[in-house]
Write a protein that holds these residues in place. Structure first.
Motif, PDB file in Angstrom:
ATOM      1  N   GLU A   1       0.833  -1.346   0.138  1.00 38.34           N
ATOM      2  CA  GLU A   1       0.076   0.005   0.282  1.00 38.34           C
ATOM      3  C   GLU A   1       0.614   1.264   0.285  1.00 38.34           C
ATOM      4  OE1 GLU A   1      -3.607   2.084   3.211  1.00 38.34           O
ATOM      5  OE2 GLU A   1      -2.877   0.124   3.297  1.00 38.34           O
ATOM      6  N   ALA A   2       1.870   1.347   0.590  1.00 36.33           N
ATOM      7  CA  ALA A   2       2.518   2.639   0.142  1.00 36.33           C
ATOM      8  C   ALA A   2       3.564   2.202  -0.702  1.00 36.33           C
ATOM      9  CB  ALA A   2       3.617   1.813   2.569  1.00 36.33           C
ATOM     10  N   ARG A   3       4.194   1.569  -1.134  1.00 35.01           N
ATOM     11  CA  ARG A   3       4.144   1.414  -2.372  1.00 35.01           C
ATOM     12  C   ARG A   3       3.998   1.927  -3.345  1.00 35.01           C
ATOM     13  NH1 ARG A   3       6.240  -3.429  -1.082  1.00 35.01           N
ATOM     14  NH2 ARG A   3       5.684  -4.466  -2.935  1.00 35.01           N
ATOM     15  N   GLU A   4       2.423   1.462  -3.031  1.00 35.17           N
ATOM     16  CA  GLU A   4       1.520   2.036  -4.324  1.00 35.17           C
ATOM     17  C   GLU A   4       1.447   3.565  -4.401  1.00 35.17           C
ATOM     18  OE1 GLU A   4      -3.590   1.770  -5.133  1.00 35.17           O
ATOM     19  OE2 GLU A   4      -2.442  -0.326  -4.701  1.00 35.17           O
ATOM     20  N   GLU A   5       1.067   4.392  -2.956  1.00 33.62           N
ATOM     21  CA  GLU A   5       0.747   5.603  -2.567  1.00 33.62           C
ATOM     22  C   GLU A   5       2.136   6.093  -2.904  1.00 33.62           C
ATOM     23  OE1 GLU A   5      -1.054   8.436  -0.183  1.00 33.62           O
ATOM     24  OE2 GLU A   5      -1.826   6.825  -0.366  1.00 33.62           O
ATOM     25  N   LEU A   6       3.169   5.900  -3.077  1.00 35.44           N
ATOM     26  CA  LEU A   6       4.772   7.014  -2.829  1.00 35.44           C
ATOM     27  C   LEU A   6       5.374   6.417  -4.537  1.00 35.44           C
ATOM     28  CD1 LEU A   6       6.060   6.259   0.240  1.00 35.44           C
ATOM     29  CD2 LEU A   6       4.474   8.351  -0.182  1.00 35.44           C
ATOM     30  N   ALA A   7       4.506   5.263  -5.838  1.00 33.04           N
ATOM     31  CA  ALA A   7       5.171   4.869  -6.873  1.00 33.04           C
ATOM     32  C   ALA A   7       6.002   6.324  -7.337  1.00 33.04           C
ATOM     33  CB  ALA A   7       3.739   4.445  -7.513  1.00 33.04           C
ATOM     34  N   ARG A   8       5.283   7.906  -7.984  1.00 32.10           N
ATOM     35  CA  ARG A   8       5.779   9.059  -8.200  1.00 32.10           C
ATOM     36  C   ARG A   8       6.924   9.145  -7.760  1.00 32.10           C
ATOM     37  NH1 ARG A   8       1.407  12.296  -9.778  1.00 32.10           N
ATOM     38  NH2 ARG A   8       2.945  13.695 -10.028  1.00 32.10           N
ATOM     39  N   ILE A   9       7.426   8.169  -6.130  1.00 31.62           N
ATOM     40  CA  ILE A   9       8.479   9.346  -5.486  1.00 31.62           C
ATOM     41  C   ILE A   9       9.677   8.692  -5.062  1.00 31.62           C
ATOM     42  CG2 ILE A   9       9.217  10.393  -2.915  1.00 31.62           C
ATOM     43  CD1 ILE A   9       5.543  11.116  -3.311  1.00 31.62           C
ATOM     44  N   LEU A  10       8.998   6.909  -5.047  1.00 33.35           N
ATOM     45  CA  LEU A  10      10.364   6.052  -4.855  1.00 33.35           C
ATOM     46  C   LEU A  10      10.860   5.906  -5.824  1.00 33.35           C
ATOM     47  CD1 LEU A  10       8.063   3.615  -2.790  1.00 33.35           C
ATOM     48  CD2 LEU A  10       9.154   4.866  -1.926  1.00 33.35           C
ATOM     49  N   LEU A  11      12.355   6.376  -5.369  1.00 37.09           N
ATOM     50  CA  LEU A  11      13.702   5.846  -6.666  1.00 37.09           C
ATOM     51  C   LEU A  11      13.285   3.864  -7.211  1.00 37.09           C
ATOM     52  CD1 LEU A  11      16.703   7.267  -4.317  1.00 37.09           C
ATOM     53  CD2 LEU A  11      15.241   8.449  -5.959  1.00 37.09           C
TER      54      LEU A  11
END
Length: 125
Positions: free
Chosen positions: A18-28
């Motif tokens: 869920e966190a990866r989905e929420e931050l998809a545009r931010i994570l390297l």
């Protein structure tokens, strides 16, 4: 129960997916989420590279501030637990060279503050 905890100001654990989905545009690319917590609409995410704090603002939560703190920049942190009459817990994080905390988050009386403290200790020690 996560929604009720959020309304009460309690932090709840959210899945790394869920966190990866929420931050998809931010994570390297290749950055992994190790742990994530939700506090009302805000999110605290521990990756293998940094601490990410997401602060959703306004009525709709469309306006979002994302704070990225490399672990090496965290000089210290403190956790103040709730007492008998003071029902709030507080997390403070200082960045190298700063006299005042760069991050200050309020929690209601719950156990998640200990999980967040352990995650911080694991990456900063």
């Amino acid at each position: 129960m996560g929604f009720i905890n959020g309304l009460l100001g309690n932090a709840s654990t959210i899945s790394t997916a869920e966190a990866r989905e929420e931050l998809a545009r931010i994570l390297l690319e290749g950055e992994n989420v190790n742990a994530a917590f939700k506090l009302v609409r805000d999110i605290i995410v521990f990756t293998d590279k940094r601490l990410i704090l997401v602060d959703k603002q306004g009525l709709t939560g469309k306006k979002t501030e994302v704070q990225s703190i490399p672990y090496k920049s965290i000089s210290r942190f403190s956790v103040e637990t709730a007492g008998r009459f003071d029902l709030d817990s507080e997390l403070k994080i200082w960045i190298s060279g700063a006299e005042v905390p760069a991050v200050s988050k309020q929690f209601k009386k719950d156990e998640s503050i200990y999980d967040i403290q352990k995650a911080l200790a694991a990456v900063c020690m």
